[in-house]
Design a protein around this motif. Structure first.
Motif, PDB file in Angstrom:
ATOM      1  N   MET A 159       0.821  -1.211   0.000  1.00  0.00           N
ATOM      2  CA  MET A 159       0.000   0.000   0.000  1.00  0.00           C
ATOM      3  C   MET A 159       0.855   1.260   0.000  1.00  0.00           C
ATOM      4  N   HIS A 160       2.093   1.162   0.509  1.00  0.00           N
ATOM      5  CA  HIS A 160       2.961   2.319   0.591  1.00  0.00           C
ATOM      6  C   HIS A 160       4.156   2.232  -0.336  1.00  0.00           C
ATOM      7  N   ALA A 161       4.471   1.054  -0.822  1.00  0.00           N
ATOM      8  CA  ALA A 161       5.649   0.886  -1.662  1.00  0.00           C
ATOM      9  C   ALA A 161       5.398   1.296  -3.101  1.00  0.00           C
ATOM     10  N   SER A 162       4.150   1.399  -3.525  1.00  0.00           N
ATOM     11  CA  SER A 162       3.838   1.756  -4.898  1.00  0.00           C
ATOM     12  C   SER A 162       2.745   2.822  -4.916  1.00  0.00           C
ATOM     13  N   LEU A 163       2.740   3.585  -6.001  1.00  0.00           N
ATOM     14  CA  LEU A 163       1.794   4.693  -6.151  1.00  0.00           C
ATOM     15  C   LEU A 163       1.276   4.729  -7.577  1.00  0.00           C
ATOM     16  N   SER A 164      -0.005   4.953  -7.732  1.00  0.00           N
ATOM     17  CA  SER A 164      -0.535   5.252  -9.063  1.00  0.00           C
ATOM     18  C   SER A 164      -0.217   6.709  -9.388  1.00  0.00           C
ATOM     19  N   VAL A 165      -0.454   7.110 -10.637  1.00  0.00           N
ATOM     20  CA  VAL A 165      -0.119   8.479 -11.021  1.00  0.00           C
ATOM     21  C   VAL A 165      -0.953   9.487 -10.238  1.00  0.00           C
ATOM     22  N   VAL A 166      -2.202   9.163  -9.967  1.00  0.00           N
ATOM     23  CA  VAL A 166      -3.046  10.071  -9.197  1.00  0.00           C
ATOM     24  C   VAL A 166      -2.551  10.165  -7.763  1.00  0.00           C
ATOM     25  N   GLU A 167      -2.216   9.021  -7.165  1.00  0.00           N
ATOM     26  CA  GLU A 167      -1.705   9.037  -5.791  1.00  0.00           C
ATOM     27  C   GLU A 167      -0.382   9.788  -5.694  1.00  0.00           C
ATOM     28  N   LEU A 168       0.439   9.669  -6.734  1.00  0.00           N
ATOM     29  CA  LEU A 168       1.709  10.385  -6.759  1.00  0.00           C
ATOM     30  C   LEU A 168       1.480  11.890  -6.762  1.00  0.00           C
ATOM     31  N   LEU A 169       0.570  12.365  -7.598  1.00  0.00           N
ATOM     32  CA  LEU A 169       0.260  13.791  -7.647  1.00  0.00           C
ATOM     33  C   LEU A 169      -0.404  14.253  -6.350  1.00  0.00           C
ATOM     34  N   GLU A 170      -1.262  13.413  -5.784  1.00  0.00           N
ATOM     35  CA  GLU A 170      -1.918  13.776  -4.523  1.00  0.00           C
ATOM     36  C   GLU A 170      -0.899  13.941  -3.403  1.00  0.00           C
ATOM     37  N   GLU A 171       0.044  13.003  -3.293  1.00  0.00           N
ATOM     38  CA  GLU A 171       1.031  13.089  -2.221  1.00  0.00           C
ATOM     39  C   GLU A 171       1.961  14.277  -2.414  1.00  0.00           C
ATOM     40  N   ALA A 172       2.381  14.535  -3.675  1.00  0.00           N
ATOM     41  CA  ALA A 172       3.309  15.644  -3.933  1.00  0.00           C
ATOM     42  C   ALA A 172       2.656  16.995  -3.689  1.00  0.00           C
ATOM     43  N   SER A 173       1.342  17.086  -3.868  1.00  0.00           N
ATOM     44  CA  SER A 173       0.660  18.379  -3.746  1.00  0.00           C
ATOM     45  C   SER A 173      -0.044  18.579  -2.422  1.00  0.00           C
ATOM     46  N   ALA A 174      -0.116  17.540  -1.585  1.00  0.00           N
ATOM     47  CA  ALA A 174      -0.922  17.621  -0.359  1.00  0.00           C
ATOM     48  C   ALA A 174      -0.495  18.770   0.535  1.00  0.00           C
ATOM     49  N   VAL A 175       0.807  18.953   0.713  1.00  0.00           N
ATOM     50  CA  VAL A 175       1.285  19.966   1.648  1.00  0.00           C
ATOM     51  C   VAL A 175       1.032  21.391   1.142  1.00  0.00           C
ATOM     52  N   HIS A 176       0.763  21.548  -0.162  1.00  0.00           N
ATOM     53  CA  HIS A 176       0.604  22.880  -0.738  1.00  0.00           C
ATOM     54  C   HIS A 176      -0.858  23.311  -0.859  1.00  0.00           C
ATOM     55  N   ALA A 205      -2.758  24.004   1.551  1.00  0.00           N
ATOM     56  CA  ALA A 205      -3.045  25.003   2.578  1.00  0.00           C
ATOM     57  C   ALA A 205      -2.733  26.418   2.122  1.00  0.00           C
ATOM     58  N   ALA A 206      -2.147  26.568   0.924  1.00  0.00           N
ATOM     59  CA  ALA A 206      -1.783  27.900   0.430  1.00  0.00           C
ATOM     60  C   ALA A 206      -2.984  28.701  -0.039  1.00  0.00           C
ATOM     61  N   GLY A 207      -4.141  28.073  -0.131  1.00  0.00           N
ATOM     62  CA  GLY A 207      -5.342  28.808  -0.517  1.00  0.00           C
ATOM     63  C   GLY A 207      -5.632  28.792  -1.997  1.00  0.00           C
ATOM     64  N   LYS A 208      -4.815  28.130  -2.796  1.00  0.00           N
ATOM     65  CA  LYS A 208      -5.051  28.026  -4.240  1.00  0.00           C
ATOM     66  C   LYS A 208      -5.731  26.698  -4.543  1.00  0.00           C
ATOM     67  N   ARG A 209      -6.576  26.721  -5.539  1.00  0.00           N
ATOM     68  CA  ARG A 209      -7.288  25.502  -5.926  1.00  0.00           C
ATOM     69  C   ARG A 209      -6.360  24.614  -6.754  1.00  0.00           C
ATOM     70  N   ILE A 210      -6.188  23.360  -6.342  1.00  0.00           N
ATOM     71  CA  ILE A 210      -5.345  22.406  -7.049  1.00  0.00           C
ATOM     72  C   ILE A 210      -6.245  21.325  -7.634  1.00  0.00           C
ATOM     73  N   ILE A 211      -6.258  21.236  -8.944  1.00  0.00           N
ATOM     74  CA  ILE A 211      -7.121  20.286  -9.659  1.00  0.00           C
ATOM     75  C   ILE A 211      -6.242  19.188 -10.253  1.00  0.00           C
ATOM     76  N   ILE A 212      -6.566  17.934  -9.936  1.00  0.00           N
ATOM     77  CA  ILE A 212      -5.806  16.791 -10.420  1.00  0.00           C
ATOM     78  C   ILE A 212      -6.668  15.976 -11.373  1.00  0.00           C
ATOM     79  N   SER A 213      -6.104  15.642 -12.517  1.00  0.00           N
ATOM     80  CA  SER A 213      -6.813  14.809 -13.486  1.00  0.00           C
ATOM     81  C   SER A 213      -5.842  13.799 -14.068  1.00  0.00           C
ATOM     82  N   ALA A 214      -6.356  12.636 -14.439  1.00  0.00           N
ATOM     83  CA  ALA A 214      -5.523  11.581 -15.017  1.00  0.00           C
ATOM     84  C   ALA A 214      -6.371  10.770 -15.978  1.00  0.00           C
ATOM     85  N   SER A 215      -5.820  10.513 -17.152  1.00  0.00           N
ATOM     86  CA  SER A 215      -6.541   9.716 -18.145  1.00  0.00           C
ATOM     87  C   SER A 215      -5.562   9.252 -19.208  1.00  0.00           C
TER      88      SER A 215
END
Length: 466
Positions: free
Chosen positions: A285-302, A304-314
């Motif tokens: 569950m932690h050793a691998s990431l899908s592309v969406v999970e990768l983007l979610e983890e990389a952007s999670a900390v940001h 709180a900056a108040g900007k809307r972050i939209i993630i899409s994958a296809s």
């Protein structure tokens, strides 16, 4: 205009490494250069007097040359060879070199002496080793000396009975040529030296990131050692608690305490087993990431900056069902850090929205980071991602003077490229406005486990370095 967001300024990172009172000029270098000048001046006087037989005020010239020689002897005795000169001391020595050469030119024809071009040498040394203001001051000294030497000088050594004197306009032209050469050499040397220092500082910052990773690996080793050492006493606790529970029987008032002791000891053993797992034994569950999970983890900390972050994958259109399956990558801290820094940069300069998209086909995986901010400055487009390459942000964003150091983008780009990715920076085409960063991997490299990718031409270099 846009610049990188790199977090805290880099100056504290290297605080104490460089003493601002020290120049980059070592005493041994200054002494050696002055010995070269002394030998060259002696050779020139010998050629003029012995080879050509021109009349020359040889006594005064030799006295000036001897002064430089005695200065070198004094410096060599007074200071150790590897002594690094302070900025002011180095400036004084270079100022002396300018004045000594100007005095020699005064005795040998002034600005019309062909060796007047050597006035460029101290300025070149200063531009490479001293702050710019000292170079400007030394350059001003050369200009003043050149102006004086146009009209005030002894005759140029020439054939007996003949006085060699060039027209005044020609002398002015020679001075202008000298000033032009001096300015070009000073600027070129200063720029080259600055880029070299910046690259060294950027590499030092990258080394610190890698050193942090090594410390983390060292902590992993300590954790494994601790787990090994604690395994035996925990097994003893479990065994003793079981025996006490059996001896006291089910009616003992200590039964619940012994069961709690037993369960907690077992829990400790499970935790230690996790610490001693090998990388290939991590929780899937932690050793691998899908592309969406990768983007979610990389952007999670940001977020709180108040900007809307939209993630899409296809997947890209027209693919087979097997290829349309979302790629899954192994967790690589370097990739997560690199993406996070690029996302942080986009969030910092976006007006209201950042879009993170992932697309893939059978051969490649593409990540795109776009924002609705001012975009990258056009003049910086070819050099974005190099260390210390920044530009100011549009003033309309209300953050005048905000600028980064360029190290964040440099490290992020380096780490992503090390994972096999290609990173490109561009601006959105009108009428859309904003910056666009695209990261593309060959699908085989994206789905490789950590440590499996090597730099081209470098075998055995691990991928996971951040």
């Amino acid at each position: 205009m846009r610049t990188s967001t790199d977090g805290p300024p880099a100056a504290p990172l290297f605080k104490g490494i460089v003493n601002e009172r020290e120049s980059q000029l070592r005493l041994v270098t200054s002494v050696r250069l002055r010995w070269v000048a002394v030998l060259g001046q002696l050779a020139a006087i010998a050629a003029v007097t012995l080879l050509y037989g021109f009349p020359l005020n040889i006594g005064s010239c030799l006295m000036l040359i001897a002064l430089s020689a005695w200065l070198n002897v004094f410096l060599s005795i007074r200071y150790p060879a590897r002594y690094r000169l302070t900025t002011r001391f180095a400036f004084v020595l270079l100022a002396y070199d300018v004045l000594q050469l100007a005095a020699l030119l005064y005795l040998t024809g002034g600005i019309q002496n062909p060796f007047a071009i050597l006035m460029v040498a101290p300025i070149t040394v200063a531009s490479a080793t001293l702050p710019p203001r000292y170079t400007v001051f030394l350059g001003s000294m050369v200009i003043v000396a050149g102006l004086v030497l146009i009209d005030h000088h002894h005759p140029l050594p020439w054939y007996n009975g003949t006085r060699f004197d060039l027209p005044r306009d020609y002398k002015i032209g020679a001075l202008i040529a000298l000033i032009s050469s001096m300015a070009f050499m000073a600027f070129f040397t200063w720029r080259l030296n600055k880029e070299s220092r910046q690259m060294s500082a950027a590499l030092a910052a990258t080394d610190m990131v890698l050193a942090s990773e090594q410390r983390l690996h060292a902590l992993d080793g300590l954790a494994a050692a601790a787990a090994h050492e604690l395994g035996t006493p925990l097994s003893t606790i479990v065994l003793v608690s079981k025996e006490l529970e059996y001896e006291l029987g089910s009616d003992s008032r200590y039964r619940e305490d012994l069961q709690l002791l037993h369960s907690q000891a077992r829990r400790c053993r499970e935790i230690l087993q996790k610490l001693t797992r090998k990388p290939d034994e991590q929780d899937p569950m932690h050793a691998s990431l899908s592309v969406v999970e990768l983007l979610e983890e990389a952007s999670a900390v940001h977020r709180a900056a108040g900007k809307r972050i939209i993630i899409s994958a296809s997947p890209l259109p027209g693919l087979d069902d097997e290829v349309r399956i979302e790629p899954v990558a192994h967790r690589r801290p370097g990739v997560i850090y690199g993406l996070g820094n690029l996302i942080e940069n986009a969030v910092s300069f976006a007006q209201s929205e950042v879009q993170l998209s992932a697309r893939w086909n059978g051969s490649h995986v593409f990540f795109t980071i776009t924002d609705d901010g001012p975009g990258f400055a056009p003049e910086m487009m070819d050099s974005i991602g190099e260390p210390y390459i920044t530009s100011r942000r549009y003033e309309e964003n209300g953050e005048q003077g905000h600028s980064g150091l360029g190290l964040g983008l440099f490290i992020a780009k380096t780490l992503l490229e090390r994972s096999g990715a290609t990173v490109t920076f561009s601006n959105l085409t009108p009428p859309r406005r904003g910056a666009n960063v695209q990261i593309s991997w060959p699908r085989t490299a994206f789905e490789l486990p950590p440590g499996a990718f090597n730099w081209p031409g470098r075998r055995g270099m691990p991928l996971n370095v951040a």
